[in-house]
Design a protein around this motif. Structure first.
Motif, PDB file in Angstrom:
ATOM      1  N   SER B 117       0.835  -1.205   0.000  1.00 13.18           N
ATOM      2  CA  SER B 117       0.000   0.000   0.000  1.00 13.18           C
ATOM      3  C   SER B 117       0.869   1.255   0.000  1.00 13.18           C
ATOM      4  N   SER B 118       0.224   2.406  -0.131  1.00 14.78           N
ATOM      5  CA  SER B 118       0.985   3.667  -0.156  1.00 14.78           C
ATOM      6  C   SER B 118       1.825   3.861   1.087  1.00 14.78           C
ATOM      7  N   LEU B 119       1.305   3.415   2.235  1.00 15.37           N
ATOM      8  CA  LEU B 119       2.097   3.638   3.447  1.00 15.37           C
ATOM      9  C   LEU B 119       3.399   2.875   3.383  1.00 15.37           C
ATOM     10  N   ASN B 120       3.369   1.669   2.829  1.00 15.62           N
ATOM     11  CA  ASN B 120       4.590   0.872   2.700  1.00 15.62           C
ATOM     12  C   ASN B 120       5.530   1.482   1.654  1.00 15.62           C
ATOM     13  N   VAL B 164       0.179   9.212   8.626  1.00 19.45           N
ATOM     14  CA  VAL B 164       0.210   8.970   7.182  1.00 19.45           C
ATOM     15  C   VAL B 164      -1.141   9.415   6.623  1.00 19.45           C
ATOM     16  N   ILE B 165      -1.116  10.353   5.707  1.00 17.86           N
ATOM     17  CA  ILE B 165      -2.362  10.910   5.175  1.00 17.86           C
ATOM     18  C   ILE B 165      -2.633  10.384   3.765  1.00 17.86           C
ATOM     19  N   TYR B 166      -3.754   9.669   3.638  1.00 18.68           N
ATOM     20  CA  TYR B 166      -4.215   9.190   2.335  1.00 18.68           C
ATOM     21  C   TYR B 166      -5.185  10.234   1.766  1.00 18.68           C
ATOM     22  N   ASN B 167      -5.304  10.252   0.449  1.00 21.97           N
ATOM     23  CA  ASN B 167      -6.223  11.174  -0.231  1.00 21.97           C
ATOM     24  C   ASN B 167      -6.120  12.605   0.320  1.00 21.97           C
ATOM     25  N   PRO B 168      -4.935  13.186   0.314  1.00 19.12           N
ATOM     26  CA  PRO B 168      -4.765  14.494   0.976  1.00 19.12           C
ATOM     27  C   PRO B 168      -5.603  15.603   0.342  1.00 19.12           C
ATOM     28  N   ILE B 196       6.081  14.556   1.132  1.00 20.91           N
ATOM     29  CA  ILE B 196       4.970  14.535   0.175  1.00 20.91           C
ATOM     30  C   ILE B 196       5.417  13.645  -0.986  1.00 20.91           C
ATOM     31  N   VAL B 197       4.694  12.544  -1.188  1.00 21.79           N
ATOM     32  CA  VAL B 197       5.110  11.600  -2.235  1.00 21.79           C
ATOM     33  C   VAL B 197       3.992  11.491  -3.265  1.00 21.79           C
ATOM     34  N   LYS B 198       4.294  11.853  -4.491  1.00 25.81           N
ATOM     35  CA  LYS B 198       3.305  11.779  -5.577  1.00 25.81           C
ATOM     36  C   LYS B 198       3.690  10.660  -6.537  1.00 25.81           C
ATOM     37  N   GLY B 199       2.762   9.764  -6.783  1.00 30.40           N
ATOM     38  CA  GLY B 199       2.998   8.704  -7.771  1.00 30.40           C
ATOM     39  C   GLY B 199       4.167   7.790  -7.436  1.00 30.40           C
ATOM     40  N   ALA B 200       4.197   7.294  -6.189  1.00 35.40           N
ATOM     41  CA  ALA B 200       5.301   6.434  -5.743  1.00 35.40           C
ATOM     42  C   ALA B 200       5.571   5.303  -6.738  1.00 35.40           C
ATOM     43  N   PHE B 201       6.807   5.145  -7.117  1.00 32.78           N
ATOM     44  CA  PHE B 201       7.269   4.076  -8.018  1.00 32.78           C
ATOM     45  C   PHE B 201       6.660   4.154  -9.418  1.00 32.78           C
ATOM     46  N   ARG B 202       5.980   5.262  -9.729  1.00 38.94           N
ATOM     47  CA  ARG B 202       5.530   5.440 -11.112  1.00 38.94           C
ATOM     48  C   ARG B 202       6.574   6.286 -11.845  1.00 38.94           C
ATOM     49  N   GLU B 203       6.434   6.356 -13.144  1.00 38.98           N
ATOM     50  CA  GLU B 203       7.399   7.178 -13.899  1.00 38.98           C
ATOM     51  C   GLU B 203       7.313   8.634 -13.491  1.00 38.98           C
ATOM     52  N   SER B 204       6.108   9.052 -13.103  1.00 40.93           N
ATOM     53  CA  SER B 204       5.883  10.449 -12.747  1.00 40.93           C
ATOM     54  C   SER B 204       6.230  10.766 -11.287  1.00 40.93           C
ATOM     55  N   GLU B 205       6.854   9.808 -10.591  1.00 37.19           N
ATOM     56  CA  GLU B 205       7.150   9.989  -9.162  1.00 37.19           C
ATOM     57  C   GLU B 205       7.821  11.331  -8.831  1.00 37.19           C
ATOM     58  N   GLU B 206       7.284  11.989  -7.800  1.00 30.65           N
ATOM     59  CA  GLU B 206       7.901  13.225  -7.294  1.00 30.65           C
ATOM     60  C   GLU B 206       7.885  13.183  -5.774  1.00 30.65           C
ATOM     61  N   LYS B 221       1.801  19.483  -5.600  1.00 35.94           N
ATOM     62  CA  LYS B 221       2.097  18.041  -5.630  1.00 35.94           C
ATOM     63  C   LYS B 221       0.930  17.200  -5.099  1.00 35.94           C
ATOM     64  N   LEU B 222      -0.079  17.864  -4.556  1.00 42.12           N
ATOM     65  CA  LEU B 222      -1.182  17.112  -3.945  1.00 42.12           C
ATOM     66  C   LEU B 222      -2.153  16.590  -4.997  1.00 42.12           C
ATOM     67  N   GLY B 223      -2.822  15.502  -4.678  1.00 39.31           N
ATOM     68  CA  GLY B 223      -3.803  14.942  -5.614  1.00 39.31           C
ATOM     69  C   GLY B 223      -4.122  13.523  -5.211  1.00 39.31           C
ATOM     70  N   MET B 224      -4.856  12.831  -6.057  1.00 36.08           N
ATOM     71  CA  MET B 224      -5.359  11.516  -5.702  1.00 36.08           C
ATOM     72  C   MET B 224      -4.270  10.437  -5.669  1.00 36.08           C
ATOM     73  N   ILE B 225      -3.087  10.703  -6.232  1.00 31.61           N
ATOM     74  CA  ILE B 225      -2.027   9.691  -6.148  1.00 31.61           C
ATOM     75  C   ILE B 225      -0.890  10.182  -5.244  1.00 31.61           C
ATOM     76  N   THR B 226      -1.234  11.107  -4.336  1.00 37.19           N
ATOM     77  CA  THR B 226      -0.230  11.645  -3.403  1.00 37.19           C
ATOM     78  C   THR B 226      -0.504  11.136  -1.990  1.00 37.19           C
ATOM     79  N   THR B 227       0.551  10.844  -1.267  1.00 38.39           N
ATOM     80  CA  THR B 227       0.465  10.489   0.147  1.00 38.39           C
ATOM     81  C   THR B 227       1.377  11.435   0.918  1.00 38.39           C
ATOM     82  N   VAL B 228       0.936  11.844   2.099  1.00 37.35           N
ATOM     83  CA  VAL B 228       1.728  12.773   2.912  1.00 37.35           C
ATOM     84  C   VAL B 228       2.070  12.077   4.232  1.00 37.35           C
TER      85      VAL B 228
END
Lengths: 262, 262
Positions: B117-120, B164-168, B196-206, B221-228
């Motif tokens: 999951s995103s937290l991991n 750990v914040i999902y869906n920030p 702030i992690v956007k798109g973990a392990f995707r090409e667009s990761e930031e 950097k916030l959005g539906m594929i971001t975790t804080v």
């Protein structure tokens, strides 16, 4: 020769729930370090490699050895079950490297390979308890004062979090979960669902669904490979499943919009 | 003909971090259901299969369709990124089945396949923030009243949990994380580390490492594929890493026993 250090989570005790990256890291490594039990979980992947097995409670030595081996040019996998990023070896490795002034951009290559942790595997086995906000608390007071842990349990109770308990008990450490149960009973109904999962996805797997009132009848299931999930005010038991609705029922309807509820 | 329903987490957006079981379940299935984006993540595994793509916000219809397809004898994988057991589709499927009186022992075969999951994944990318107790909170108030979420953030702050914040945030939903930040500043130092992690392990990761004071500078950097991930009182930044010590420093020593600290 440039070494590498992988800190690899192999998931719960079954290859099925290991990630491809975990297998790849182990295969790429020529040196494997880990607790006896964890190393045995991946026995078939490490034939012919240099293997260092450790007993429990030697984490600091193990971390130093991994770093030293990688610095000497070896490709090292430090393996553990679950996810090394959750109460795992990732922290100790980084603490030691930080003390040494390491810079990840120019220094030794270190990679944390995340895995399916107990919270993920146990939730999947018992139903869907983590559809709502949850708190993860370790009962181990070896490295954290017990007052801090109690304070956290109380805060989690006040916030109506589902609570996932890691390291609920060991042979010498029994009172912590008992105290936690008593504290939670001040905030939650005795009927609050509780799941006790021992050895998730291992051959020895045992799952008990009970409640706050009766959980102490199952103390024989507690130990270092057990995780306990305690529901919140919305959690319900349905047959042999522990379910958390994904939101407040006033906010959605599980019947399809075009249908009428019977 | 007996159908099956797998609810499969494929981990973060990269095959490397999918489990063997997830791949196996998808391969065994003849029917694949999922959001467009999730289905695309496994495009190479589903050639020749019956594929049902959905748009966001059709979860209830999607869940009903999966159950109906499996009942009709199909082997169905409902795929999603991360872990379906964490704020995922596992709950809705079980809620609907419970409403129907389903019994897992004799009825339709349903299996939750847990994933990273995103937290991991986010913890692994930013350092070792989850070495201590943590709370996971979703900022989405579509299905949960905002007062409840606020109460949880406050409880997590009082318990000194890493959070750990999902869906920030989403396009329409911005104030929640701003309010959370303000609330946390009542309890935590402005210097508290934040990742702030956007798109973990995707090409667009930031990945942005910042602190409570300055996090608002990175709202883009916030959005539906971001975790804080928001640190607690023990979290520290070391170069580009967010580290939580594995316990209270008074309780252990990272120097090996036989050595003396310089």
């Amino acid at each position: 020769m440039t070494g590498k250090l992988f800190i690899v989570g192999v998931g719960p005790g079954h290859h099925d729930h290991m990630t491809f990256r975990a297998k790849q890291a182990i295969e790429e490594s020529n040196t494997i370090v880990g607790y006896e039990t964890y190393v045995n979980l991946v026995a078939d992947l490490i034939e012919g490699k240099e293997v260092h097995r450790y007993a429990m409670t030697q984490e600091v030595e193990r971390a130093h050895q991994c770093i030293d081996l990688a610095k000497s040019g070896k490709i090292v996998s430090l393996v553990s079950s679950g996810d090394p990023g959750i109460y795992g070896m990732a922290g100790l490795i980084y603490e030691i490297l930080a003390e040494e002034g390491w810079d990840r951009k120019i220094g030794l290559h270190v990679e944390i390979v995340p895995g399916v942790s107990s919270l993920n595997s146990c939730a999947a086995l018992v139903g869907s308890p983590l559809m709502t906000d949850f708190a993860v608390v370790s009962m181990s007071d070896l490295l954290v004062p017990w007052e801090i842990i109690t304070k956290r349990v109380e805060a989690a109770a006040q916030g109506d979090f589902v609570i996932v308990i890691y390291n609920p008990a060991s042979k010498k450490r029994i009172h912590q979960l008992q105290d936690t149960r008593k504290l939670l009973l001040k905030y939650r109904s005795p009927n609050t669902p509780v799941a006790i999962v021992k050895g998730a996805f291992r051959e020895s797997e045992e799952i008990v669904l009970t409640d706050l009132e009766s959980m102490e009848k199952h103390n024989d299931k507690l130990g270092m490979i057990t995780t306990v999930i305690i529901g919140n005010s919305s959690t319900f038991m349905y047959k042999d499943l522990m379910i958390n609705p994904r939101g407040y029922t006033s906010k959605y309807n599980i019947v399809e919009p075009q249908q009428t509820r019977k």
